[in-house]
Design an enzyme around this catalytic site. Structure first.
Site, PDB file in Angstrom:
ATOM      1  N   SER A  29       4.299   2.965  -0.233  1.00 28.48           N
ATOM      2  CA  SER A  29       2.937   3.443   0.006  1.00 28.48           C
ATOM      3  C   SER A  29       3.031   4.801   0.672  1.00 28.48           C
ATOM      4  O   SER A  29       4.060   5.144   1.277  1.00 28.48           O
ATOM      5  CB  SER A  29       2.191   2.469   0.932  1.00 28.48           C
ATOM      6  OG  SER A  29       0.992   3.031   1.426  1.00 28.48           O
ATOM      7  N   TYR A  39       1.750  -2.568   8.718  1.00 21.88           N
ATOM      8  CA  TYR A  39       1.822  -2.262   7.285  1.00 21.88           C
ATOM      9  C   TYR A  39       2.656  -0.999   7.062  1.00 21.88           C
ATOM     10  O   TYR A  39       3.525  -0.966   6.181  1.00 21.88           O
ATOM     11  CB  TYR A  39       0.415  -2.072   6.730  1.00 21.88           C
ATOM     12  CG  TYR A  39       0.365  -1.723   5.264  1.00 21.88           C
ATOM     13  CD1 TYR A  39       0.508  -2.715   4.293  1.00 21.88           C
ATOM     14  CD2 TYR A  39       0.178  -0.411   4.846  1.00 21.88           C
ATOM     15  CE1 TYR A  39       0.469  -2.393   2.939  1.00 21.88           C
ATOM     16  CE2 TYR A  39       0.135  -0.086   3.500  1.00 21.88           C
ATOM     17  CZ  TYR A  39       0.276  -1.078   2.552  1.00 21.88           C
ATOM     18  OH  TYR A  39       0.240  -0.750   1.207  1.00 21.88           O
TER      19      TYR A  39
END
Length: 253
Positions: free
Chosen positions: A144, A157
């Site tokens: 990501s 995350y």
């Protein structure tokens, strides 16, 4: 640049929806046999049905990527049915965090790290020996843009996606001379069911998400799928250990 595939086999985890489903479809349209893996059997089988409707050959295998036995059985099933594995897209992931670091819980930490990091590690653990025995192949992991920098109120995350990039780079170096390439895609905000659930209640947040990207919009799942196919293709034969941002220019700011 060659994007030609012929008679090969691809495995996609987290293929029941979103980026995983789009990539499974993209592989099928290139003539690959696709193994669809997902925790949700209904969603996974729906993806297989879509691949069949598109004229592709596909198989669904239910798998919790946090469980060693299930991941091992997934790869055994790939070999049992198709006899080979050429490409793997380790895409299964979760995002459940909504607060600052000190507000996070141990349960959130364990869940995010379990799927996003342990899941990728376990999949590569079983994929790499298969690719070595076969004489080569390619793996793409979903990281990501949160793995390329900071992600306020998503610290766990972000840490998980930094870890995915670390796993990707390390495996790429370890197996470079085995003709195995290992790369990662790093999407920004993409139009998935997860995105819509998060933003449909507040259109202003959706507008803000679009404005985060210099191109003025959020990304499409097919755009990430195209990046995955490129990294698997012969056109990327000299690319390994790379984290490809698919982010509308967000990380260029």
């Amino acid at each position: 640049m060659s994007m030609t595939f012929s008679g090969q086999v691809a495995l996609v985890t987290g293929a029941g929806a979103g980026i995983g489903r789009a990539t499974a479809l993209a592989f099928a349209r290139q003539g690959l046999k696709v193994v669809v893996a997902d925790l949700d059997p209904v969603a996974g089988q729906s993806t297989v049905d879509l691949l069949h409707q598109a004229g592709g050959e596909a198989l669904f295998v239910a798998c919790d990527v946090t469980k060693d036995a299930e991941v091992r059985q997934l790869h055994e099933r790939v070999i049992e049915v198709y006899g080979r594995l050429d490409y793997a897209f380790n895409n299964a992931g979760i995002e459940i965090e909504k607060g600052r670091l000190a507000e996070g819980s141990e349960a959130e930490f364990d869940a995010i790290m379990g799927v996003n990091v342990k899941g990728v590690w376990l999949c590569m653990k079983y994929q790499l020996p298969l690719l070595v025995a076969q004489g080569g192949g390619a793996i793409v992991n979903t990281a990501s843009v949160a793995g390329l920098g900071a992600a306020p109120k998503m610290s766990i995350y972000a840490a998980s996606k930094h870890a995915v990039i670390g796993l990707t780079k390390s495996a790429a170096i370890e197996y470079a001379k085995k003709r195995i390439r290992v790369n990662a895609v790093c999407p920004a905000v993409i139009d998935t069911d997860m995105f819509r659930r998060a933003y449909e209640a507040d259109p202003r947040k959706a507008e803000f998400a679009a404005a985060m990207h210099p191109v003025g919009r959020i990304g499409k799942v097919d755009e990430v799928a195209s990046a995955v196919l490129y990294l698997c293709s012969d056109g990327a034969a000299f690319t390994t250990g790379h984290s490809l941002a698919v982010d509308g220019g967000a990380t260029a700011i």
